[in-house]
Scaffold this active site. Structure first.
Site, PDB file in Angstrom:
ATOM      1  N   HIS A   1     -68.704 -56.396  23.559  1.00  8.67           N
ATOM      2  CA  HIS A   1     -67.790 -57.136  22.936  1.00  8.67           C
ATOM      3  C   HIS A   1     -68.241 -58.402  22.275  1.00  8.67           C
ATOM      4  O   HIS A   1     -68.571 -59.758  22.960  1.00  8.67           O
ATOM      5  CB  HIS A   1     -66.630 -57.562  24.105  1.00  8.67           C
ATOM      6  CG  HIS A   1     -66.017 -56.212  24.657  1.00  8.67           C
ATOM      7  ND1 HIS A   1     -64.688 -56.170  24.230  1.00  8.67           N
ATOM      8  CD2 HIS A   1     -66.302 -55.460  25.492  1.00  8.67           C
ATOM      9  CE1 HIS A   1     -64.138 -54.890  24.829  1.00  8.67           C
ATOM     10  NE2 HIS A   1     -65.219 -54.695  25.422  1.00  8.67           N
TER      11      HIS A   1
ATOM     12  N   GLU B   1     -60.071 -47.050  32.789  1.00  9.06           N
ATOM     13  CA  GLU B   1     -61.183 -48.291  33.389  1.00  9.06           C
ATOM     14  C   GLU B   1     -60.346 -48.948  34.548  1.00  9.06           C
ATOM     15  O   GLU B   1     -59.702 -50.020  34.484  1.00  9.06           O
ATOM     16  CB  GLU B   1     -61.508 -49.563  32.531  1.00  9.06           C
ATOM     17  CG  GLU B   1     -62.355 -50.315  33.006  1.00  9.06           C
ATOM     18  CD  GLU B   1     -62.998 -51.507  31.995  1.00  9.06           C
ATOM     19  OE1 GLU B   1     -62.405 -51.738  31.038  1.00  9.06           O
ATOM     20  OE2 GLU B   1     -63.686 -52.169  32.520  1.00  9.06           O
TER      21      GLU B   1
ATOM     22  N   GLN C   1     -56.617 -54.809  22.737  1.00 11.47           N
ATOM     23  CA  GLN C   1     -56.963 -55.351  24.100  1.00 11.47           C
ATOM     24  C   GLN C   1     -55.714 -55.399  25.041  1.00 11.47           C
ATOM     25  O   GLN C   1     -55.766 -55.027  26.212  1.00 11.47           O
ATOM     26  CB  GLN C   1     -57.658 -56.719  23.961  1.00 11.47           C
ATOM     27  CG  GLN C   1     -57.734 -57.552  25.443  1.00 11.47           C
ATOM     28  CD  GLN C   1     -58.810 -56.731  26.195  1.00 11.47           C
ATOM     29  OE1 GLN C   1     -60.096 -57.042  25.971  1.00 11.47           O
ATOM     30  NE2 GLN C   1     -58.246 -56.186  27.266  1.00 11.47           N
TER      31      GLN C   1
ATOM     32  N   HIS D   1     -71.662 -49.943  23.280  1.00 13.70           N
ATOM     33  CA  HIS D   1     -70.224 -50.525  23.640  1.00 13.70           C
ATOM     34  C   HIS D   1     -70.485 -51.987  24.122  1.00 13.70           C
ATOM     35  O   HIS D   1     -71.156 -52.428  25.073  1.00 13.70           O
ATOM     36  CB  HIS D   1     -69.745 -49.845  25.048  1.00 13.70           C
ATOM     37  CG  HIS D   1     -68.486 -50.174  25.388  1.00 13.70           C
ATOM     38  ND1 HIS D   1     -67.206 -49.486  25.584  1.00 13.70           N
ATOM     39  CD2 HIS D   1     -67.993 -51.554  25.865  1.00 13.70           C
ATOM     40  CE1 HIS D   1     -66.050 -50.192  25.971  1.00 13.70           C
ATOM     41  NE2 HIS D   1     -66.702 -51.477  26.232  1.00 13.70           N
TER      42      HIS D   1
ATOM     43  N   ASP E   1     -71.576 -53.957  27.190  1.00 17.22           N
ATOM     44  CA  ASP E   1     -70.272 -54.135  27.523  1.00 17.22           C
ATOM     45  C   ASP E   1     -70.155 -55.764  27.299  1.00 17.22           C
ATOM     46  O   ASP E   1     -69.386 -56.040  26.475  1.00 17.22           O
ATOM     47  CB  ASP E   1     -69.422 -53.833  28.776  1.00 17.22           C
ATOM     48  CG  ASP E   1     -68.090 -53.723  28.830  1.00 17.22           C
ATOM     49  OD1 ASP E   1     -67.385 -53.947  27.703  1.00 17.22           O
ATOM     50  OD2 ASP E   1     -67.497 -53.359  29.847  1.00 17.22           O
TER      51      ASP E   1
ATOM     52  N   HIS F   1     -61.687 -47.422  25.312  1.00 20.29           N
ATOM     53  CA  HIS F   1     -61.636 -47.954  26.614  1.00 20.29           C
ATOM     54  C   HIS F   1     -60.610 -46.905  27.420  1.00 20.29           C
ATOM     55  O   HIS F   1     -59.447 -46.991  27.143  1.00 20.29           O
ATOM     56  CB  HIS F   1     -61.221 -49.219  27.075  1.00 20.29           C
ATOM     57  CG  HIS F   1     -62.153 -50.258  26.461  1.00 20.29           C
ATOM     58  ND1 HIS F   1     -62.404 -50.625  25.266  1.00 20.29           N
ATOM     59  CD2 HIS F   1     -62.756 -51.159  27.396  1.00 20.29           C
ATOM     60  CE1 HIS F   1     -63.278 -51.397  25.101  1.00 20.29           C
ATOM     61  NE2 HIS F   1     -63.614 -52.001  26.377  1.00 20.29           N
TER      62      HIS F   1
HETATM   63 FE   FE2 Z   1     -65.723 -53.066  26.941  1.00 22.20          FE
END
Ligand code: FE2
Length: 429
Positions: A59, A213, A152, A57, A309, A210
Site C-alpha cells: 500500500h 482477510e 478500500q 502486495h 503489505d 483482498h
Molecule cells: Fe493489503
C-alpha cells in the site's frame, strides 16, 4: 567483451562458484569460470546472487504516514481502516508522491525492484491514483510498479465505490482490486467478486483482491473468486490476497477448496507480518495465527508469493522494505524451517512473486534481464536467517545501489578480531 562479470557467486538453486556475464541489459552467460574480457568486474566472494526481491502486495499510498493524523490506539485492522478514512480527506498529490518516492529509495537499497501496490479508490477525488501514476512514471527506470484499483471502503458499500473504481481504471491503473469481506453482506461480497471479475475480463486486466482477510471461517469469497476466474478464462491472471479465513476453516471444506484454487490457477498472496499482527484479535487464549495455509497450498501446486503489505502506516507501525523480514516471519508463522521449505519461502519472495506480477525477462538465466542482487550471505537459508546487507543492487546491468559489508570490530582482550556480518556459519545445502 562483456560489460560486467560477477565472479564466484552462489545461486539460489544451490550452484556455487558461478560467474555471471552481462552484455548490455541482459545476462549473457552463467558458468563456473568465464574466460573473457570485461569492462567491469564484481567479486562476489562466494556470496549469493539472486534476481531482485518482488513485493506483490503493498500500500504505497499509505506508506510512511504513521502518526498522521493520530496513532492507531487499538492496533486493529478496523481502527486502521477508520484512521485511514480520516487521513484520506487531507491527502495531497505532492505529499503522497514525496512519501512514496522515499519508500522507493529504501526499496532499491533492499534489492526490491518490483512492487504491486493497491491504490485506494474510495475518495472520488482520486488524488491517490493521480499520485501513484506519477510515482510509477518516476521510478519506471528502476522499479516495476503495478497499480491495483482498490475499493478500500467497499465496492458496493462506499457511496461512490463503483464509479470511482471504474474511473481509476480509465486513468490507467493496471489491475482490478476488491474487498468482498468488507461489503455489507456475504451476498454483496459475492456480487462484488462477480462484478469485478467481469470488469477485468472485459478490460483484459488482471485481478488482485483482498479476499477473506478475517478470522471468520465462513468467509468463503475465495471460492467465488476461483469459480469466476475459471468462468472468465482468467487463469494465471488472478490473485487472492490474504485468504486469512482459510486458517480457521473446517478441514473438510478446505480439502475441497484447495484443489478448486489449484485448478483455477489463482495466485495466493499471504502477508505474514500483517496477518500475524492483525488476525486473532477477537481471540482470548489460545490465539489463532491467522495466516493462510501456505504449506498445503504449495503442496497442491498453487503459486504462493508473500507481500509486505504495510510499512509505517495506519495498520502497521513497523517494516523496512526488506522482503527477507517478510520471509523470516513466514518461516516462523508457517512453521516451515526445513531445508527445502526455506528454499520454497525464498522463492515466494522472488520467482513466485514475479510470476504473480507477470514480470517479463525475470530470472537467473541466459537472456533474462540483468536485474540482480548480491547479498552478504551464501545461501537462501542464510539470507532468511540474517536479513543481510545488499552489497550491490543491479538494474539492467548497472549498479544502482551499494551498501558496505557489515563487519564488527571486537575489542575484547584475547578475542580481538573482525566478525563478519554473516557470522561464518556453513550454508545449508
Ligand atoms: Fe493489503
Amino acid at each position: 567483451m562483456f560489460d560486467l562479470i560477477i565472479r564466484n557467486a552462489s545461486l539460489p538453486d544451490g550452484r556455487r562458484g558461478q560467474d555471471i556475464a552481462i552484455s548490455g541489459e541482459r545476462i549473457a552467460e552463467i558458468a563456473p569460470r568465464i574466460e573473457a574480457e570485461t569492462r567491469e568486474e564484481i567479486a562476489a566472494g562466494g556470496n549469493l546472487v539472486t534476481p531482485p526481491f518482488v513485493d506483490p502486495h503493498f500500500h504505497m499510498d499509505a506508506t510512511l504516514s504513521l502518526g498522521l493524523p493520530r496513532m492507531n490506539r487499538s492496533g486493529t485492522l478496523l481502527e486502521g481502516i477508520a484512521l485511514w478514512g480520516e487521513l484520506r480527506l487531507t491527502l495531497t498529490v505532492d505529499a503522497l508522491v514525496e512519501r512514496a518516492m522515499r519508500y522507493c529509495d529504501l526499496a532499491v537499497t533492499q534489492g526490491l525492484l518490483a512492487i504491486r501496490t493497491h491504490v485506494d479508490t474510495s475518495d472520488p477525488r482520486l488524488v491517490t491514483v493521480e499520485a501513484m501514476l506519477e510515482v510509477k512514471r518516476q521510478v519506471a527506470p528502476y522499479i516495476d510498479l503495478q497499480l491495483v484499483a482498490f475499493p478500500q471502503d467497499g465496492y458496493f458499500r462506499a457511496k461512490d465505490g463503483v464509479e470511482s473504481l471504474n474511473r481509476a481504471l480509465d486513468m490507467g491503473v493496471d489491475v482490478v482490486g476488491g474487498i468482498p469481506h468488507f461489503e455489507r453482506t456475504m451476498e454483496e461480497g459475492r456480487l462484488s467478486v462477480e462484478a469485478l471479475c467481469r470488469i477485468a475480463a472485459e478490460r483484459g486486466l488482471p485481478v488482485d483482491m483482498h479476499c477473506d482477510e478475517t478470522d471468520d471461517p465462513l468467509s468463503r469469497h475465495v471460492e467465488t473468486l476461483a469459480a469466476e476466474t475459471v468462468r472468465h478464462g482468467l487463469q494465471g491472471r488472478v490473485a487472492g490476497s490474504h485468504l486469512t479465513s482459510m486458517h480457521s476453516m473446517d478441514n473438510y471444506y478446505v480439502s475441497k477448496l484447495i484443489p478448486l484454487i489449484a485448478d483455477s490457477g489463482m495466485n495466493v498472496i499471504p502477508n505474514p507480518l500483517i496477518n500475524i499482527m492483525l488476525q486473532g484479535r477477537h481471540d482470548a487464549y489460545p490465539k489463532r495465527r491467522g495466516m493462510t495455509r501456505v504449506r498445503e497450498l504449495m503442496a497442491a501446486g498453487v503459486n504462493v508469493s508473500f507481500g509486505h503489505d504495510c510499512v509505517m502506516d495506519p495498520w502497521y507501525s513497523m517494516g523496512s522494505g526488506d522482503m527477507l523480514e517478510v520471509g523470516h516471519m513466514a518461516v516462523h508463522v508457517a512453521q516451515m524451517a526445513g531445508v527445502e521449505e526455506k528454499i520454497a519461502i525464498f522463492d515466494a519472495l522472488t520467482v513466485n512473486s514475479a510470476k504473480t506480477m507477470g514480470l517479463e525477462g525475470y530470472g537467473l538465466a541466459k537472456g533474462c534481464f540483468a536485474d540482480l542482487v548480491l547479498l552478504q550471505a551464501q545461501s537462501p537459508a542464510e539470507a532468511l536467517r540474517l536479513k543481510p546487507v545488499r552489497l550491490s543492487v543491479i538494474k539492467r546491468g548497472r549498479v544502482i545501489a551499494r551498501t558496505p559489508a557489515r563487519v564488527s570490530e571486537l575489542l575484547i582482550a584475547g578475542r580481538a578480531r573482525l566478525v563478519d556480518g554473516s557470522v561464518g556459519f556453513a550454508p545449508e545445502t
